[in-house]
Scaffold this active site. Structure first.
Site, PDB file in Angstrom:
ATOM      1  N   SER A 126       0.822  -1.224   0.000  1.00  0.00           N
ATOM      2  CA  SER A 126       0.000   0.000   0.000  1.00  0.00           C
ATOM      3  C   SER A 126       0.845   1.258   0.000  1.00  0.00           C
ATOM      4  O   SER A 126       1.892   1.330   0.638  1.00  0.00           O
ATOM      5  CB  SER A 126      -0.901   0.028   1.238  1.00  0.00           C
ATOM      6  OG  SER A 126      -1.804  -1.022   1.183  1.00  0.00           O
ATOM      7  N   PRO A 128       0.369   5.866  -0.356  1.00  0.00           N
ATOM      8  CA  PRO A 128      -0.624   6.935  -0.197  1.00  0.00           C
ATOM      9  C   PRO A 128      -1.640   6.948  -1.350  1.00  0.00           C
ATOM     10  O   PRO A 128      -2.813   7.208  -1.142  1.00  0.00           O
ATOM     11  CB  PRO A 128       0.229   8.199  -0.194  1.00  0.00           C
ATOM     12  CG  PRO A 128       1.579   7.761   0.284  1.00  0.00           C
ATOM     13  CD  PRO A 128       1.742   6.334  -0.151  1.00  0.00           C
ATOM     14  N   GLU A 363      -5.832  -5.960   3.599  1.00  0.00           N
ATOM     15  CA  GLU A 363      -5.649  -7.072   2.654  1.00  0.00           C
ATOM     16  C   GLU A 363      -6.790  -7.141   1.629  1.00  0.00           C
ATOM     17  O   GLU A 363      -7.236  -8.224   1.240  1.00  0.00           O
ATOM     18  CB  GLU A 363      -5.419  -8.383   3.410  1.00  0.00           C
ATOM     19  CG  GLU A 363      -4.143  -8.275   4.239  1.00  0.00           C
ATOM     20  CD  GLU A 363      -3.547  -9.583   4.698  1.00  0.00           C
ATOM     21  OE1 GLU A 363      -3.763 -10.600   4.030  1.00  0.00           O
ATOM     22  OE2 GLU A 363      -2.839  -9.563   5.727  1.00  0.00           O
ATOM     23  N   GLU A 367     -15.037  -3.974  -0.749  1.00  0.00           N
ATOM     24  CA  GLU A 367     -15.373  -3.612  -2.132  1.00  0.00           C
ATOM     25  C   GLU A 367     -14.425  -4.320  -3.108  1.00  0.00           C
ATOM     26  O   GLU A 367     -14.857  -4.778  -4.176  1.00  0.00           O
ATOM     27  CB  GLU A 367     -15.287  -2.082  -2.302  1.00  0.00           C
ATOM     28  CG  GLU A 367     -16.364  -1.296  -1.554  1.00  0.00           C
ATOM     29  CD  GLU A 367     -16.181  -1.248  -0.036  1.00  0.00           C
ATOM     30  OE1 GLU A 367     -15.071  -1.544   0.470  1.00  0.00           O
ATOM     31  OE2 GLU A 367     -17.165  -0.919   0.667  1.00  0.00           O
TER      32      GLU A 367
END
Ligand code: COS
Length: 380
Positions: A126, A128, A363, A367
């Protein structure tokens, strides 16, 4: 079809349950309150074999199946979801990823330390601007012959400070889009690697979540995992299994909240009787029980699919989507059953309600799971 656990499974589940009750329960409220990492407890979990359960025994792992891992995750999560997220990232993202896709040298150098809990790992995808939209990696790893130069920022990294080794996903060739992404093993002590401030979180407050900054970090080529351009597939395959671990965590949070609500409802009296005798409460307990059992079936199905070398992308996504919703619903209702006491930290359920929320986010958000599920059922 056989719904029975083997004797070995029962032994592992009971060992995890005992550990959680004896070692994690004491101090769990204070650790949450003070955002204190369970250092000693994680060390013991390593000694007991809970940190590299599925990894090859050749590299110090337990060589166990996914069902065993899920059972242990559920029990640890019933008591302390902060400890279980450390366990989950180390087992299903870092150890499994390295064991499955790393080469012999990488496994000897890193995996042997990670499986025993001597070292802790982190998984850094991940950013920003690239959480759900994982192909949009802005962190770059530029090829300089015998090494890469890594630059960029990663966000919300579990084990951010505690980890010794980091699996970092970065873009090497932007033109190739996701096929130009690589995965690297980065050591904490390398020059140019900085750990950002700790996040002050709603839940799983005992785990340490940080942003990470890479400023011209030199990564030797031998630390790339797989062929050039394998990084995105590595992340997707690893996360597909990770989601089964998080589904088990959600199942455990739901189970822990339900067990406390059931116990409380048999003790607390109102209108002259224990509150479980009021249909309003009894029906809540019935709904909780059914949804937890349904979640368990989905989680176990995903674990068995993984153990049978089947495609577990769909079953893992379904398990995570459903179990995380159940964790949310059951923990909210557990607070309600406890009434005023449910709002007070001493009764544990308010923490479980806060901890449950992240299972719908990390993780892969709910959605994202629906994207995976819908694509799978539409495209076959
Ligand atoms: N296993 C192996 N390969 C996979 C895969 C999987 N489970 N899922 C996708 N891929 C491959 C695809 O096959 C495709 O490769 P090819 O072009 O060679 O066919 C490639 O990855 C890109 O896939 P896709 O086109 O489907 O990418 P999208 O950008 O549409 O994104 C989702 C796919 C949304 C599923 C992905 O970005 C995702 O999972 N995002 C969430 C990431 C996440 O969990 N973030 C949380 C961070 S960790 S706490």
């Amino acid at each position: 079809m056989d719904f029975k656990l083997t004797e070995e499974h029962i032994m592992i589940r009971d060992a995890a349950r005992d550990f959680a009750n004896n070692e994690l329960l004491p101090g769990v409220i204070e650790r949450d309150d003070k955002q204190e990492f369970p250092t000693e407890q994680i060390k013991k979990m390593g000694e007991l074999g809970f940190m590299g359960m599925m990894a090859s025994p050749e590299y110090g792992g337990g060589g166990m199946d996914t069902v065993s891992y899920v059972l242990a995750m559920e029990e640890i999560s019933k008591i302390d979801a902060s400890a279980s997220v450390v366990m989950s990232v180390n087992n299903s993202l870092v150890c499994w990823g390295l064991d499955t896709f790393g080469n012999k040298e990488q496994k000897e150098k890193y995996l042997t330390k990670l499986t025993t809990g001597e070292s802790i790992g982190a998984f850094c995808l991940s950013e920003p601007e690239a959480g759900s939209d994982a192909t949009s990696q802005q962190t770059t790893a530029i090829d300089h012959g015998d090494h890469y130069i890594l630059n960029g920022t990663k966000n919300w990294i579990t084990n951010g400070r505690t980890a010794d080794f980091y699996l970092v996903i970065a873009q090497t060739d932007r033109e190739k889009k996701h096929k130009g992404i690589n995965a690297f093993i980065v050591e904490k002590t390398w020059e140019g690697f900085e750990i950002g401030p700790k996040e002050n979180k709603l839940g799983i407050r005992g785990s340490d979540t940080h942003s990470l900054v890479f400023n011209d970090v030199k990564v030797p080529k031998e630390n790339r995992i797989g062929e050039d351009g394998f990084g995105f597939k590595f992340a997707m395959k690893t996360l597909a299994g990770g989601r089964i671990g998080i589904a088990a965590q959600a199942l455990g949070i739901a189970g822990g909240a339900y067990e406390l609500a059931l116990k409380y409802s048999k003790e607390r009296k109102a209108f002259g009787t224990e509150i479980c005798n009021h249909q309003a409460i009894a029906f809540k307990l019935a709904d909780m029980h059914v949804s937890i059992e349904a979640a368990r079936l989905l989680v176990m199905k995903a674990a068995v699919d993984k153990d049978n070398n089947g495609n577990y992308d769909l079953s893992g996504a379904m398990a995570k989507l459903y179990a995380s919703q159940v964790a949310m619903d059951v923990s909210v209702e557990a607070v309600q059953v406890h009434g005023g006491n449910g709002f007070v930290k001493d009764y544990h359920v308010e923490r479980m309600m806060r901890d449950a929320k992240i299972t719908q986010i990390y993780e892969g958000t709910s959605e994202i799971q629906k994207i995976v599920i819908s694509r799978s059922i539409i495209n076959g």
